[in-house]
Write a protein that holds these residues in place. Structure first.
Motif: not given
Length: 453
Positions: A351, A383, A407, A434, A441
């Motif tokens: 993250w 996310g 997800t 990402a 997310n």
């Protein structure tokens, strides 16, 4: 097993008592009437030479063993994410209808006027019966061997007891892509028959089925049901006797670990979707499916074997885990307690609140025996990501095998495809990327396993 199972067999004639309070389907009586029963209670069982017991539940306690089983509590299945189990069944499973006592697991079905409904299944209407369903997903998952159980099933129109398996990758592959092995299904219109089947994906749903009549009503007495499963074939048996044809296969769905399901369904599409009023279960009465034991044998004690990992639950921070990043964003992976772990307090997170990142968190393992392996882990994810994978590879520059992560609002068990290790070395873990930073997310990962098949 601490207690000795007794052996008892006797042949008795019986006739059906007239059932009051429901409209019976006359065809349900055509074969049941006048049939003898072949009682086998407290069954002894011999798997044959060369078979070693690798897992069992003898139900000797006073409650369902939570280390082995998960008991469903509604007609919505969180593993397959569907209502009424894809077969239009009429029951609402709940925990109080699954009990253990007297050396048996008991699944009880009863008619109800409570009109139970799960908010996720409101479009299907309320259920007319309570019953039980339990499975070993994420707890007992094995590949090949001899899987057997001693079961007493209930008689009556609409009863649909089952002992079966699904592929452990059901959450990612879906059905029938996960594969299904039906060891026992019973239909009241053919009460002397044990029905067995397999289902898989081959451009669509593909099916194979077999069955055998024991010449006696299987209901209301104990019998043994089993499948002997190899990488190329399955043999089904009723009371030790081979059930009709051998199933020869090369489907990948049946070359992976499966988990066990026991349930007592009512009605549904196998019965032609009958009305609740036609089911032979009057108000105020109960019918039970009883299980004395479930056992899994392997030849030579083989089967899926866990390989020890360092700090698989991240309870010791990042100890044992390495990190690679192509752009210096290694800090996007860390052990934390936020929202808790699947087990323990900690889990791994990938993250970054504001910045793009790419991270490969992995554990290298050396000295592995030659063979096929899979990686499993529990995951929560929300996310969007460019890459989000559980993966494994046999060298730093080798192409990985991987499973793309979906997800998952709740902790979900995922696994990689099999990877063949011949040089003793494997890197396993999580690769995420990402391209846009977004605080919404996240990926949380916990309880990683390396399984030798």
């Amino acid at each position: 097993m601490n207690r000795r199972k007794l052996h008892l067999r006797f042949l008795a004639t019986c006739c059906l008592a007239a059932l009051q309070g429901c409209a019976m389907d006359p065809s349900a009586l055509t074969e049941e009437e006048g049939l003898g029963s072949h009682e086998q209670a407290e069954l002894g069982y011999n798997p044959g030479a060369g078979w070693n017991l690798v897992w069992q539940d003898e139900f000797d306690g006073t409650a369902v063993n939570g280390a082995n089983w998960t008991v469903l509590t509604s007609n919505w299945d969180p593993v397959t994410n569907n209502c009424n189990f894809g077969t239009g069944e009429l029951e609402f499973p709940r925990a109080q209808n699954v009990t253990v006592g007297g050396g048996k697991l008991v699944i009880t079905a009863e008619r109800t006027s409570d009109n139970p409904v799960d908010s996720r299944c409101t479009g299907y209407g309320p259920r007319s019966f309570y019953s039980g369903r339990l499975h070993t997903k994420g707890k007992v998952e094995r590949q090949y061997g001899k899987l057997a159980a001693s079961i007493k099933i209930p008689s009556g129109y609409g009863m649909w007891p089952a002992f079966w398996t699904l592929g452990a990758n059901i959450s990612s592959a879906g059905w029938p892509g996960s594969g299904e092995i039906d060891i026992l299904e019973w239909h009241s219109n053919e009460p002397t028959w044990m029905k067995a089947a397999t289902h898989w994906y081959n451009g669509g749903q593909a099916d194979w089925g077999t069955g055998a009549s024991g010449g006696y009503n299987l209901a209301d007495s104990f019998h043994t049901y089993e499948v002997e499963w190899t990488s190329t074939s399955m043999v089904f048996r009723l009371d030790g006797n081979i059930v009709s044809n051998t199933y020869y296969h090369n489907e990948t769905e049946f070359q992976q670990p499966h988990y066990i399901i026991l349930n007592l369904a009512l009605g549904g599409n196998w019965y032609g979707n009958p009305s609740p009023a036609s089911i032979a279960l009057p108000s105020g009465t109960r019918k039970t499916m009883e299980v004395e034991w479930v056992r899994w044998y392997q030849q030579g004690g083989g089967g899926s074997t866990g390989v020890s990992l360092t700090n698989p639950g991240f309870e010791s921070g990042m100890t044992g885990w390495s990190t690679w990043s192509p752009n210096g964003t290694e800090a996007a992976d860390f052990s934390e307690t936020y929202n808790g772990g699947h087990s323990g307090a900690y889990h791994l997170s990938h993250w970054n609140n504001a910045s793009p990142f790419e991270v490969w968190t992995y554990q290298p393992r050396s000295g592995l025996a030659t063979g096929n392996y899979k990686v499993r882990a529990w995951v929560r994810k929300g996310g969007g990501f460019d890459i989000a994978r559980l993966q494994a590879k046999t060298c730093g520059t080798c192409a990985p095998v991987f499973t793309d992560l979906g997800t998952y609002g709740n902790w979900t068990l995922v696994e990689t495809p099999a990877i063949y290790v011949s040089g003793g070395y494997l890197e396993l873990g999580f690769h995420t990327r990402a391209s846009v930073g977004n605080s919404g997310n996240y990926i949380h990962m916990d309880d990683v396993e390396l399984i030798r098949l």
